[in-house]
Design an enzyme around this catalytic site. Structure first.
Site, short mmCIF file in Angstrom:
data_model
loop_
_atom_site.label_atom_id
_atom_site.label_comp_id
_atom_site.label_asym_id
_atom_site.label_seq_id
_atom_site.Cartn_x
_atom_site.Cartn_y
_atom_site.Cartn_z
N LYS A 222 -37.94 -16.57 35.11
CA LYS A 222 -38.90 -17.67 35.14
C LYS A 222 -38.26 -19.02 35.45
O LYS A 222 -37.06 -19.21 35.29
CB LYS A 222 -39.70 -17.71 33.83
CG LYS A 222 -40.76 -16.61 33.82
CD LYS A 222 -41.72 -16.68 32.66
CE LYS A 222 -42.72 -15.53 32.78
NZ LYS A 222 -43.61 -15.43 31.61
N ARG A 256 -40.24 -8.26 28.34
CA ARG A 256 -40.86 -7.92 29.63
C ARG A 256 -39.93 -8.40 30.73
O ARG A 256 -39.71 -9.61 30.85
CB ARG A 256 -42.23 -8.58 29.74
CG ARG A 256 -42.98 -8.27 31.03
CD ARG A 256 -44.33 -8.99 31.07
NE ARG A 256 -45.06 -8.71 32.29
CZ ARG A 256 -44.89 -9.35 33.43
NH1 ARG A 256 -44.00 -10.32 33.51
NH2 ARG A 256 -45.60 -9.03 34.50
C1 PT1 Z 1 -45.56 -12.80 30.18
C2 PT1 Z 1 -46.03 -12.55 31.51
C3 PT1 Z 1 -47.03 -11.56 31.66
N1 PT1 Z 1 -45.58 -13.24 32.60
C4 PT1 Z 1 -46.99 -11.13 29.37
N2 PT1 Z 1 -47.48 -10.86 30.58
C5 PT1 Z 1 -46.10 -12.97 33.80
N3 PT1 Z 1 -47.46 -10.45 28.29
C6 PT1 Z 1 -47.08 -11.98 33.95
C7 PT1 Z 1 -42.42 -19.35 36.02
O1 PT1 Z 1 -42.47 -20.37 35.31
O2 PT1 Z 1 -44.64 -13.72 29.93
N4 PT1 Z 1 -46.04 -12.09 29.17
N5 PT1 Z 1 -47.53 -11.30 32.90
C8 PT1 Z 1 -45.62 -13.75 35.00
N6 PT1 Z 1 -46.00 -15.12 34.90
C9 PT1 Z 1 -45.16 -16.17 35.22
C10 PT1 Z 1 -45.31 -17.39 34.58
C11 PT1 Z 1 -44.14 -15.98 36.13
C12 PT1 Z 1 -44.43 -18.43 34.84
C13 PT1 Z 1 -43.26 -17.02 36.43
C14 PT1 Z 1 -43.39 -18.25 35.77
O3 PT1 Z 1 -41.59 -19.20 36.92
#
Ligand code: PT1
Length: 284
Positions: A222, A256
Site C-alpha cells: 500500500k 491479507r
Molecule cells: C484491506 C483491503 C481489502 N485492501 C480487506 N480487504 C484492499 N479486508 C482490498 C493504497 O493506499 O486492507 N482489507 N480489499 C485494497 N485496497 C487498497 C487501499 C489498495 C489502499 C491500495 C491502497 O495504496
C-alpha cells in the site's frame, strides 16, 4: 481461537495468511484458449503451494480512485473463477471481496466460504444474505468511498472511531444471527486515512485487538509503505514484510497479502519467537 467459515475451521492461535488472488479485469487470451479463469486458477495453485490459508478473490478494485464496475461485470469476473477452484478441489477457504449482496450470494452458492466486505455489510440486504449461511466475514472500516476517501480524511481519534465502528458492526452481525466465531475485523489501512492515520493505527493496533475479535490487517504494497520507503508499488516487498511482521507482533490474526511465500516465512519466525511451545515441540 477458531474462525468458522463454512465447512472450514481456521485455528487462529498463530497468524494466518490470506493470499490476494489476481482476477484480471478482462479475459486476456492466446486466441481464446488461455482465459482469465485459467490464469486465476494457476495463480491460486501457486498461492496455496506457498502456504496461503485463505484465497481472497475480488472483481472490483477498491483502491483509491478505482472505477466502479457493474454487478454483471463483477459476477462475470469472479464466479467462473470460484467455480473452477471448487472443481479443482482446493482445500482452503475461498473469500469473496465484495460489498454487493448479489455477488456475495452467487459467490457463496458457487462455494465461497468467507465474505470480505470493505463496507462491513452495511449495503442493503448484505447482512441478511450472510446471516442465512455459515460463511465467515471480514468487517472492514472505510471513511467515504473508494472514489472520494483520500480527499480529506478526518478523525478526532482515529483508533477510537475505527474501533467503535467495527464493534458496532460486530454487534449488528450478532443481532442478525451471525455468531462472533465467524467474524474478523479490519481497520482498513488506506481506506480514508492519511499517512499519519495509517501509522497511528499500526502503532496502536493493540487497542483494537484487545476487544477480542480476531483482526485482519491489509498493508501489502500500500501507498503508506511507499510514503515510508520511497518505493513504487512493485518494489514494496520488504516494506510489506516489515508491516506484516509488526502487525502479527501486535496481535493480528490474519494478514491479507500479495506475497504469500515471503509472508509465511516471516510469520514462522514471529510465531517461533512469540509462542515458545512451537520451539519446545521441536527441540532436540
Ligand atoms: C484491506 C483491503 C481489502 N485492501 C480487506 N480487504 C484492499 N479486508 C482490498 C493504497 O493506499 O486492507 N482489507 N480489499 C485494497 N485496497 C487498497 C487501499 C489498495 C489502499 C491500495 C491502497 O495504496
Amino acid at each position: 481461537m477458531m474462525l468458522h467459515c463454512g465447512q472450514f475451521k481456521l485455528d487462529l492461535t498463530r497468524p494466518r495468511v490470506m493470499g490476494i488472488l489476481n482476477v484480471t479485469p478482462d479475459s486476456f487470451s492466446d486466441g481464446g484458449h488461455f482465459t482469465h479463469v485459467d490464469a486465476a486458477v494457476a495463480h491460486a495453485m501457486t498461492l496455496i503451494d506457498e502456504g496461503a490459508d485463505v484465497l481472497d478473490i475480488g472483481g472490483e478494485s477498491t483502491r483509491p480512485n478505482a472505477t466502479p464496475v457493474s454487478l454483471q461485470q463483477e459476477l462475470d469476473r469472479v464466479i467462473p473463477v470460484i467455480e473452477a477452484l471448487i472443481a479443482n478441489h482446493i482445500h482452503i477457504p475461498i473469500s469473496i471481496d465484495t460489498y454487493k449482496p448479489a455477488v456475495m450470494q452467487s459467490a457463496i452458492a458457487a462455494g465461497a466460504s468467507m465474505v470480505n466486505d470493505v463496507r462491513a455489510l452495511q449495503e442493503e440486504g448484505a447482512i441478511e444474505v450472510v446471516a442465512e449461511t455459515q460463511v465467515g466475514v471480514c468487517l472492514m472500516h472505510m471513511q467515504g468511498t473508494p472514489q472520494t476517501m483520500q480527499q480529506n480524511p478526518h478523525y478526532q481519534d482515529v483508533v477510537k472511531e475505527v474501533t467503535d465502528f467495527l464493534l458496532a458492526r460486530v454487534h449488528a452481525c450478532e443481532q442478525a444471527g451471525i455468531t462472533s466465531n465467524r467474524l474478523l475485523i479490519d481497520p482498513g489501512f488506506g481506506f480514508g486515512k492519511t499517512r499519519a492515520h495509517n501509522i497511528t493505527l499500526i502503532q496502536q493496533l493493540e487497542r483494537i485487538v484487545h476487544h477480542g475479535v480476531p483482526l485482519l490487517a491489509g498493508l501489502s504494497r500500500k501507498s503508506v509503505l511507499g510514503q515510508m520507503t520511497g518505493q513504487e508499488v512493485d518494489a514494496r516487498l520488504y516494506a510489506s514484510i516489515a508491516a506484516a511482521t509488526v502487525s502479527a507482533m501486535k496481535g493480528a490474526s490474519m494478514l491479507r497479502v500479495h506475497d504469500v511465500k515471503a509472508t509465511v516465512e516471516a510469520l514462522k519466525v514471529v510465531s517461533a519467537i512469540v509462542d515458545n511451545r512451537l520451539n519446545e515441540m521441536t527441540d532436540t
